[in-house]
Design a protein around this motif. Structure first.
Motif, PDB file in Angstrom:
ATOM      1  N   GLY A 169       0.850  -1.259   0.061  1.00  0.00           N
ATOM      2  CA  GLY A 169      -0.007   0.123  -0.013  1.00  0.00           C
ATOM      3  C   GLY A 169       0.606   1.321   0.070  1.00  0.00           C
ATOM      4  O   GLY A 169       0.611   2.391  -0.795  1.00  0.00           O
ATOM      5  N   LEU A 170       2.047   1.265   0.842  1.00  0.00           N
ATOM      6  CA  LEU A 170       2.770   2.194   0.855  1.00  0.00           C
ATOM      7  C   LEU A 170       3.346   2.828  -0.461  1.00  0.00           C
ATOM      8  O   LEU A 170       3.456   3.881  -0.937  1.00  0.00           O
ATOM      9  N   THR A 171       4.156   1.590  -0.877  1.00  0.00           N
ATOM     10  CA  THR A 171       4.682   1.671  -2.310  1.00  0.00           C
ATOM     11  C   THR A 171       3.906   2.139  -3.236  1.00  0.00           C
ATOM     12  O   THR A 171       4.303   2.875  -4.030  1.00  0.00           O
ATOM     13  N   LEU A 172       3.107   1.352  -3.389  1.00  0.00           N
ATOM     14  CA  LEU A 172       2.005   1.758  -4.684  1.00  0.00           C
ATOM     15  C   LEU A 172       1.459   3.173  -4.471  1.00  0.00           C
ATOM     16  O   LEU A 172       1.355   3.770  -5.595  1.00  0.00           O
ATOM     17  N   GLY A 173       0.801   3.406  -3.384  1.00  0.00           N
ATOM     18  CA  GLY A 173       0.181   4.640  -3.158  1.00  0.00           C
ATOM     19  C   GLY A 173       1.170   6.156  -3.435  1.00  0.00           C
ATOM     20  O   GLY A 173       0.689   6.882  -3.885  1.00  0.00           O
ATOM     21  N   LEU A 174       2.288   5.678  -2.824  1.00  0.00           N
ATOM     22  CA  LEU A 174       3.382   6.856  -2.982  1.00  0.00           C
ATOM     23  C   LEU A 174       3.770   7.226  -4.480  1.00  0.00           C
ATOM     24  O   LEU A 174       3.716   8.176  -4.877  1.00  0.00           O
ATOM     25  N   THR A 175       3.738   5.826  -5.311  1.00  0.00           N
ATOM     26  CA  THR A 175       4.059   5.819  -6.672  1.00  0.00           C
ATOM     27  C   THR A 175       2.803   6.489  -7.398  1.00  0.00           C
ATOM     28  O   THR A 175       3.300   7.226  -8.261  1.00  0.00           O
ATOM     29  N   ALA A 176       1.925   6.175  -7.087  1.00  0.00           N
ATOM     30  CA  ALA A 176       0.627   6.796  -7.491  1.00  0.00           C
ATOM     31  C   ALA A 176       0.723   8.365  -7.555  1.00  0.00           C
ATOM     32  O   ALA A 176       0.471   9.032  -8.717  1.00  0.00           O
ATOM     33  N   ILE A 177       0.914   8.676  -6.541  1.00  0.00           N
ATOM     34  CA  ILE A 177       0.935  10.255  -6.288  1.00  0.00           C
ATOM     35  C   ILE A 177       2.192  10.646  -7.107  1.00  0.00           C
ATOM     36  O   ILE A 177       1.935  11.800  -7.686  1.00  0.00           O
TER      37      ILE A 177
ATOM     38  N   SER B 262       4.390  -0.840  -8.972  1.00  0.00           N
ATOM     39  CA  SER B 262       4.522   0.727  -9.223  1.00  0.00           C
ATOM     40  C   SER B 262       4.815   1.201 -10.745  1.00  0.00           C
ATOM     41  O   SER B 262       4.396   1.994 -11.180  1.00  0.00           O
TER      42      SER B 262
END
Length: 253
Positions: free
Chosen positions: A26-34, A113
């Protein structure tokens, strides 16, 4: 094979690995999406898609440490050592299970990501994985996650307490490695050999060749090549783990 099955069952019978894997992804994908959604100044390079992998790495290392410290906390390690008196074989089996799982999570995070970046970036013309360096940027995350999990297992086996092991991992990676560069005269030289910073060179490479705008990419760390950087990080992880095997074998459970 029996020990591997036992360690797999023990690992997945608790909630913490599941939560850690979900949080890492969640952290990795979420921050990458941003980042990808706001990357509009230039074509997004492959390296930009894995720039946030360290957040998931730290969570996975916590999971790996918990895999051994919770056994000491609840006393289940005693039953394991009674069934396998040599103590080394169950610890190795635990390492195989945790390292493989961590590597798979790393691959899921990195390729996920990359896929999100491809969809969300306004210009994905440079996101194609077309070279060996591109594959290292993305698939190499799995190797770093696996090596990091082995390091965390070793620390957990040495400390045997969850709070202590997690504190050592996070304080060293997030604080000590960054502030050591402030030491007058020798700080930069010491920082060039800090394991987590060196590991970033394996994933991100040299800043001049990264495709990241100046000031936004990784710092230049040491003189090692990217693969030499991985060998250095993995060697430290293996050394700590071997030391933990010796200590576990010699002291009371």
């Amino acid at each position: 094979m029996t020990l591997l099955a036992v360690e797999r069952i023990k690992l997945f019978s608790t909630r913490s690995p599941w939560w850690c894997m979900l949080l890492a992804l969640g952290l990795t994908l979420g921050l990458t999406a941003i980042i990808a959604a706001n990357w509009d100044n230039a074509p997004m390079p492959v390296i930009g898609a894995v720039f946030t992998h360290t957040f998931g790495l730290y969570v996975i290392m916590v999971m790996a440490a918990l895999a051994v410290t919770t056994e000491y906390r609840f006393g289940t390690i005693k039953s394991t050592f009674q069934a396998a008196p040599d103590r080394t074989s169950p610890m190795i089996a635990k390492a195989v299970v945790v390292v493989l799982l961590s590597a798979l999570v790393g691959l899921a995070a990195s390729f996920g990501s990359w896929g999100l970046s491809w969809v969300l970036a306004s210009d994905n013309s440079q996101l194609a994985i077309s070279s060996g360096n591109d594959w290292r940027h993305v698939a190499g995350v799995g190797l770093i996650y696996g090596a990091g999990a082995l390091l965390a297992l070793g620390i957990g086996a040495l400390v045997r307490q969850t709070a202590g092991a997690v504190s050592i991992i996070l304080v060293f990676a997030l604080v000590l490695e960054n502030v050591v560069g402030l030491i007058p005269n020798i700080g930069d030289d010491i920082q060039n050999w800090m394991p987590f910073l060196v590991a970033q060179k394996f994933i991100l490479g040299d800043p001049d060749a990264s495709g990241i705008p100046d000031g936004a990419g990784p710092p230049a760390i040491g003189e090692l090549s990217p693969w030499g950087s991985f060998a250095y990080f993995a060697g430290i992880a293996l050394a700590i783990y071997i030391i933990s095997l010796v200590v576990v074998k010699r002291r009371d459970a």
